[in-house]
Each structure stands twice: as structure tokens, then as C-alpha cells.
Design an enzyme around this catalytic site. Structure first.
Site, PDB file in Angstrom:
ATOM      1  N   ASP A 125       2.053  -8.035  -0.642  1.00 34.31           N
ATOM      2  CA  ASP A 125       3.500  -8.267  -0.588  1.00 34.31           C
ATOM      3  C   ASP A 125       4.213  -8.493  -1.926  1.00 34.31           C
ATOM      4  O   ASP A 125       5.132  -9.310  -2.001  1.00 34.31           O
ATOM      5  CB  ASP A 125       3.806  -9.456   0.336  1.00 34.31           C
ATOM      6  CG  ASP A 125       3.214  -9.305   1.722  1.00 34.31           C
ATOM      7  OD1 ASP A 125       2.764  -8.200   2.075  1.00 34.31           O
ATOM      8  OD2 ASP A 125       3.189 -10.303   2.458  1.00 34.31           O
TER       9      ASP A 125
ATOM     10  N   LYS B  85       3.614  -4.559   7.476  1.00 36.38           N
ATOM     11  CA  LYS B  85       3.249  -5.618   8.402  1.00 36.38           C
ATOM     12  C   LYS B  85       4.446  -6.517   8.654  1.00 36.38           C
ATOM     13  O   LYS B  85       5.393  -6.541   7.865  1.00 36.38           O
ATOM     14  CB  LYS B  85       2.072  -6.447   7.873  1.00 36.38           C
ATOM     15  CG  LYS B  85       2.385  -7.247   6.609  1.00 36.38           C
ATOM     16  CD  LYS B  85       1.138  -7.969   6.139  1.00 36.38           C
ATOM     17  CE  LYS B  85       1.394  -8.841   4.942  1.00 36.38           C
ATOM     18  NZ  LYS B  85       2.277  -9.988   5.163  1.00 36.38           N
TER      19      LYS B  85
ATOM     20  N   CYS C 141       1.394 -15.726   2.956  1.00 35.83           N
ATOM     21  CA  CYS C 141       0.647 -14.515   3.306  1.00 35.83           C
ATOM     22  C   CYS C 141      -0.728 -14.444   2.644  1.00 35.83           C
ATOM     23  O   CYS C 141      -1.697 -14.017   3.281  1.00 35.83           O
ATOM     24  CB  CYS C 141       1.477 -13.277   2.984  1.00 35.83           C
ATOM     25  SG  CYS C 141       2.993 -13.184   3.983  1.00 35.83           S
TER      26      CYS C 141
END
Length: 180
Positions: free
Chosen positions: A14, A76, A109
Site C-alpha cells: 500500500d 484489496k 495493513c
């Protein structure tokens, strides 16, 4: 257990256009992420790149995006990459038992991904100098929690030199350039 270029996957989590700039020391994540991705390419380590809801957070930062193959990018909405079936399928298809993780945010995350993959039996390593959070305290708490849970905390140099294994490796001189 040492990291091994024949057994590992690099997972960049990310590092996206609308998320990276608000992190504590985002340049460190980008520069060290580039080192990891370039090092992975030198020794044949597959790279996967997760993107958390890219419609809202934008694509992966160009510094990293240009270093990955088009099919390396996986969208995602779950915080843990292990919660996204397409990412788990790709990991399973690669058939490698080790996952080296870098990216953001360390306490969300990255942590959730590392804990899940560790629980699933992967040899999971988080690259402490290639992760960040908005608040330094959040990053510190994440790294402490991961270590207590048995996830290895490593540095970029540890990863790159363990992937090489020997100064006689054909990629040694190129890898050295990434570190200097």
C-alpha cells in the site's frame, strides 16, 4: 532461518499516492522500497504489490510502480493482504514459504498482513527501515507487537545480503551499488 532468494517473495504493501505523503518520513519508505525491489529483481525474487482501494487512495507511488511488472499489482479492501483471496492465491501459486514485507501503514495493513501470514505458516519478515505510519508511536507499537508475536524484524541490508548469500554471487557488485 536466513532469508533466501529462492524461497522468498517480496510484498510491498500500500505505498500509494494519497497515503504515502502523510506518513512519517515517506522518503525512507520509498528509497528503501526501491532498494528492495531492485535487489529482488537482481536475484529473481518475485515481487507482489498490494493497493488498498486504489480508486480512493490512488495507485502505487511512481518510484515503486515503475519497478514492478504489471501483473504484480493486486487490489484489496481488507487491511490484511491475507484477507484478500487474489493475493493469497498468488502467494500459493508462487510456492515460496518466505514473505518479506515492506510498506504502509506499519500498525494497520503491514501488521495485520504479517500476523496473518505468520499464523498461516509463512516465514514472515517485516523490513523495519522500509515501513512507516503517520505517527512514529504507531510504528514503534507495531514493530514491538510483531516482534513479540514471533515475526522477524529485519533491515534492507539484512534482506539484500541474505538474498545474495555469498560475495561471489553474480549480482554482488550491483547489489552493493544499491546499498552505497
Amino acid at each position: 532461518m536466513l532469508m533466501d532468494h529462492a524461497r522468498d517473495v517480496l510484498l510491498m504493501v500500500d505505498v500509494q499516492e494519497k497515503l504515502a505523503p502523510v506518513m512519517d518520513d515517506p522518503r525512507r519508505v520509498l528509497v528503501n522500497g526501491q532498494r528492495l525491489m531492485k535487489g529482488a529483481a537482481l536475484v529473481g525474487v518475485p515481487v507482489l504489490v498490494s493497493e488498498q482501494y486504489p480508486k480512493g487512495l490512488g495507485p502505487t507511488m511512481i518510484d515503486l510502480r515503475e519497478l514492478a511488472e504489471p501483473d504484480a499489482f493486486l487490489e484489496k479492501t481488507t487491511f490484511s493482504c491475507a484477507g484478500e483471496p487474489s493475493i493469497l492465491r498468488r502467494l500459493e501459486q508462487l510456492g515460496r514459504p518466505g514473505v518479506v514485507i515492506a510498506g504502509i501503514e506499519a500498525h494497520v495493513c503491514v501488521t495485520q498482513t504479517a500476523l496473518d501470514l505468520h499464523r498461516m505458516g509463512y516465514a514472515t519478515r517485516v523490513v523495519r527501515d522500509a515501513v512507516s505510519s503517520r505517527q512514529p508511536e504507531s510504528q514503534a507499537a507495531a514493530l514491538e507487537r510483531l516482534a513479540r508475536a514471533g515475526v522477524d524484524l529485519v533491515t534492507v541490508e539484512m534482506v539484500l545480503f541474505e538474498w545474495l548469500g555469498d560475495a561471489r554471487h553474480p549480482a554482488f557488485k550491483e547489489m552493493q551499488k544499491l546499498i552505497k
